[in-house]
Scaffold this active site. Sequence first.
Site, PDB file in Angstrom:
ATOM      1  N   VAL A  63      50.140 -53.778  44.643  1.00 36.00           N
ATOM      2  CA  VAL A  63      49.873 -52.541  45.174  1.00 36.00           C
ATOM      3  C   VAL A  63      48.801 -51.500  44.118  1.00 36.00           C
ATOM      4  O   VAL A  63      48.576 -50.473  44.601  1.00 36.00           O
ATOM      5  CB  VAL A  63      50.612 -51.802  46.029  1.00 36.00           C
ATOM      6  CG1 VAL A  63      51.118 -52.641  47.076  1.00 36.00           C
ATOM      7  CG2 VAL A  63      51.706 -51.465  44.896  1.00 36.00           C
ATOM      8  N   SER A 142      60.830 -40.459  48.130  1.00 31.19           N
ATOM      9  CA  SER A 142      62.554 -40.682  47.515  1.00 31.19           C
ATOM     10  C   SER A 142      62.986 -39.114  47.644  1.00 31.19           C
ATOM     11  O   SER A 142      62.446 -38.129  47.268  1.00 31.19           O
ATOM     12  CB  SER A 142      62.591 -41.293  46.257  1.00 31.19           C
ATOM     13  OG  SER A 142      63.930 -41.313  45.707  1.00 31.19           O
ATOM     14  N   TYR A 155      59.374 -41.242  37.663  1.00 31.13           N
ATOM     15  CA  TYR A 155      59.913 -41.759  39.268  1.00 31.13           C
ATOM     16  C   TYR A 155      59.584 -40.545  40.054  1.00 31.13           C
ATOM     17  O   TYR A 155      58.967 -40.597  41.041  1.00 31.13           O
ATOM     18  CB  TYR A 155      61.043 -42.437  38.967  1.00 31.13           C
ATOM     19  CG  TYR A 155      61.434 -43.168  40.420  1.00 31.13           C
ATOM     20  CD1 TYR A 155      60.661 -44.355  40.884  1.00 31.13           C
ATOM     21  CD2 TYR A 155      62.511 -42.479  41.136  1.00 31.13           C
ATOM     22  CE1 TYR A 155      61.400 -44.845  41.998  1.00 31.13           C
ATOM     23  CE2 TYR A 155      62.920 -42.854  42.451  1.00 31.13           C
ATOM     24  CZ  TYR A 155      62.218 -44.224  43.086  1.00 31.13           C
ATOM     25  OH  TYR A 155      62.547 -44.468  44.035  1.00 31.13           O
ATOM     26  N   ALA A 156      60.307 -39.343  39.344  1.00 29.52           N
ATOM     27  CA  ALA A 156      60.632 -38.204  40.382  1.00 29.52           C
ATOM     28  C   ALA A 156      59.308 -37.566  40.484  1.00 29.52           C
ATOM     29  O   ALA A 156      58.816 -37.057  41.406  1.00 29.52           O
ATOM     30  CB  ALA A 156      61.712 -37.516  39.974  1.00 29.52           C
TER      31      ALA A 156
HETATM   32  N1  LIG Z   1      67.107 -48.277  47.245  1.00 23.10           N
HETATM   33  C1  LIG Z   1      66.877 -46.980  47.100  1.00 23.10           C
HETATM   34  O1  LIG Z   1      68.100 -46.450  47.171  1.00 23.10           O
HETATM   35  C2  LIG Z   1      65.748 -46.252  47.263  1.00 23.10           C
HETATM   36  C3  LIG Z   1      65.999 -44.870  47.451  1.00 23.10           C
HETATM   37  C4  LIG Z   1      64.827 -43.998  47.666  1.00 23.10           C
HETATM   38  C5  LIG Z   1      63.447 -44.560  47.521  1.00 23.10           C
HETATM   39  N2  LIG Z   1      63.296 -45.892  47.521  1.00 23.10           N
HETATM   40  C6  LIG Z   1      61.813 -46.430  47.507  1.00 23.10           C
HETATM   41  O2  LIG Z   1      61.843 -47.106  48.750  1.00 23.10           O
HETATM   42  C7  LIG Z   1      60.776 -48.259  48.402  1.00 23.10           C
HETATM   43  C8  LIG Z   1      61.406 -49.749  48.588  1.00 23.10           C
HETATM   44  O3  LIG Z   1      62.431 -50.010  47.708  1.00 23.10           O
HETATM   45  P1  LIG Z   1      63.588 -50.813  48.114  1.00 23.10           P
HETATM   46  O4  LIG Z   1      64.856 -50.237  47.646  1.00 23.10           O
HETATM   47  O5  LIG Z   1      63.431 -51.447  49.379  1.00 23.10           O
HETATM   48  O6  LIG Z   1      63.415 -51.948  46.823  1.00 23.10           O
HETATM   49  P2  LIG Z   1      63.280 -53.586  46.596  1.00 23.10           P
HETATM   50  O7  LIG Z   1      63.291 -53.831  45.468  1.00 23.10           O
HETATM   51  O8  LIG Z   1      64.242 -54.353  47.683  1.00 23.10           O
HETATM   52  O9  LIG Z   1      61.803 -53.851  47.254  1.00 23.10           O
HETATM   53  C9  LIG Z   1      60.720 -53.369  46.553  1.00 23.10           C
HETATM   54  C10 LIG Z   1      59.616 -54.137  46.956  1.00 23.10           C
HETATM   55  O10 LIG Z   1      58.363 -53.725  46.326  1.00 23.10           O
HETATM   56  C11 LIG Z   1      57.599 -54.926  45.635  1.00 23.10           C
HETATM   57  N3  LIG Z   1      56.751 -54.533  44.657  1.00 23.10           N
HETATM   58  C12 LIG Z   1      56.974 -54.157  43.241  1.00 23.10           C
HETATM   59  N4  LIG Z   1      55.899 -53.880  42.625  1.00 23.10           N
HETATM   60  C13 LIG Z   1      54.848 -54.246  43.416  1.00 23.10           C
HETATM   61  C14 LIG Z   1      53.636 -54.209  43.070  1.00 23.10           C
HETATM   62  N5  LIG Z   1      53.038 -53.909  42.017  1.00 23.10           N
HETATM   63  N6  LIG Z   1      52.702 -54.709  44.151  1.00 23.10           N
HETATM   64  C15 LIG Z   1      53.433 -55.092  45.299  1.00 23.10           C
HETATM   65  N7  LIG Z   1      54.611 -55.223  45.527  1.00 23.10           N
HETATM   66  C16 LIG Z   1      55.296 -54.667  44.613  1.00 23.10           C
HETATM   67  C17 LIG Z   1      58.778 -55.850  45.147  1.00 23.10           C
HETATM   68  O11 LIG Z   1      58.376 -57.231  44.880  1.00 23.10           O
HETATM   69  C18 LIG Z   1      59.825 -55.723  46.257  1.00 23.10           C
HETATM   70  O12 LIG Z   1      59.596 -56.530  47.139  1.00 23.10           O
HETATM   71  C19 LIG Z   1      60.309 -47.932  46.987  1.00 23.10           C
HETATM   72  O13 LIG Z   1      59.082 -47.150  46.885  1.00 23.10           O
HETATM   73  C20 LIG Z   1      61.383 -47.158  46.277  1.00 23.10           C
HETATM   74  O14 LIG Z   1      61.067 -46.538  45.309  1.00 23.10           O
HETATM   75  C21 LIG Z   1      64.385 -46.590  47.303  1.00 23.10           C
END
Ligand SMILES: NC(=O)c1ccc[n+]([C@@H]2O[C@H](COP(=O)([O-])OP(=O)(O)OC[C@H]3O[C@@H](n4cnc5c(N)ncnc54)[C@H](O)[C@@H]3O)[C@@H](O)[C@H]2O)c1
Length: 260
Positions: A63, A142, A155-156
């Site tokens: 992405v 987030s 990140y933030a």
């Molecule tokens: N888990 C948390 O506590 C949390 C909190 C706040 C925000 N988020 C955000 O939620 C979103 C999803 O995170 P998650 O917790 O489900 O994590 P996760 O690691 O389970 O899923 C993230 C997915 O993104 C994919 N990905 C990473 N880099 C990529 C790239 N360059 N191109 C395409 N796909 C890519 C990964 O392969 C993975 O499948 C993220 O944006 C994360 O920053 C997560």
Amino acid sequence: MNARRFDGRTAVVTGAASGIGAAIAAALIAEGADVVGLDIDAAGLGKKAAELGDAFVPVVADVTAEDQIEAGIATAASRFGRLDAAFNVAGGSRIGAITDLAVEDWDFTVDLVQKSVFLCTKHEARLMRDSGNGGAIVNISSLDGRIPMPGGSAYATGKAGVVMFSKNAALELAPHRIRVNSVLPGLVDTPLVAAIMGYDPAKQMFLDRIPLGAAAAPEQVAGPCLFLASDDASYITGTELVVDGGWEVSNFPNLAKLAG
Ligand SMILES: NC(=O)c1ccc[n+]([C@@H]2O[C@H](COP(=O)([O-])OP(=O)(O)OC[C@H]3O[C@@H](n4cnc5c(N)ncnc54)[C@H](O)[C@@H]3O)[C@@H](O)[C@H]2O)c1
């Protein structure tokens, strides 16, 4: 129960191989949608395709690369001829103190969390506009977009940018009846935070800040995301929804503990 709000509709979900993105894809399919799932993780996408069946179309794409996003969105156009909803979820980070952080690590993180949302929104909105049916885009920010995190400057900053970008997109795309909103999750139990969830002292430090007393399951974030993309939210655009179990409002010292 919300029955099948996405019957006959097509959606794109980035980050669909894992965590929040995978939960959104499953929830959309349960409500009748066809889903094009983009992810860089081919094996993870393959597993989801086996679980979710024909309504899930996996596309391996990075992405942060515009040509790969464009090709992925073109799959929605060629397979379904339309796009009704898009969820830009893929993310991750490289953390480090500002005084030590390499520019490559800053760029990696900001490109992944922020530039990707711009590029995906650009191509999703073009297809929605050309389909002429309007649409809805949900961008995952987030709580870190509002609350700084030690070592998390890139990140933030990137996640705060997702909130403002979504407002700008809402303004620009409203004439095409395309709504754009962002969601700010707190702690969600996914592989992204496995190091925290798997180490009790660290997990407890997080839970002490979360009034509802637990991390979210991915499904507890997927639900609000589907709401924002559904007709239930047809008059909501340009706003952000915090989904954090109360974490953001818990920072005032609890003097009642002195009495105990
Ligand atoms: N888990 C948390 O506590 C949390 C909190 C706040 C925000 N988020 C955000 O939620 C979103 C999803 O995170 P998650 O917790 O489900 O994590 P996760 O690691 O389970 O899923 C993230 C997915 O993104 C994919 N990905 C990473 N880099 C990529 C790239 N360059 N191109 C395409 N796909 C890519 C990964 O392969 C993975 O499948 C993220 O944006 C994360 O920053 C997560």
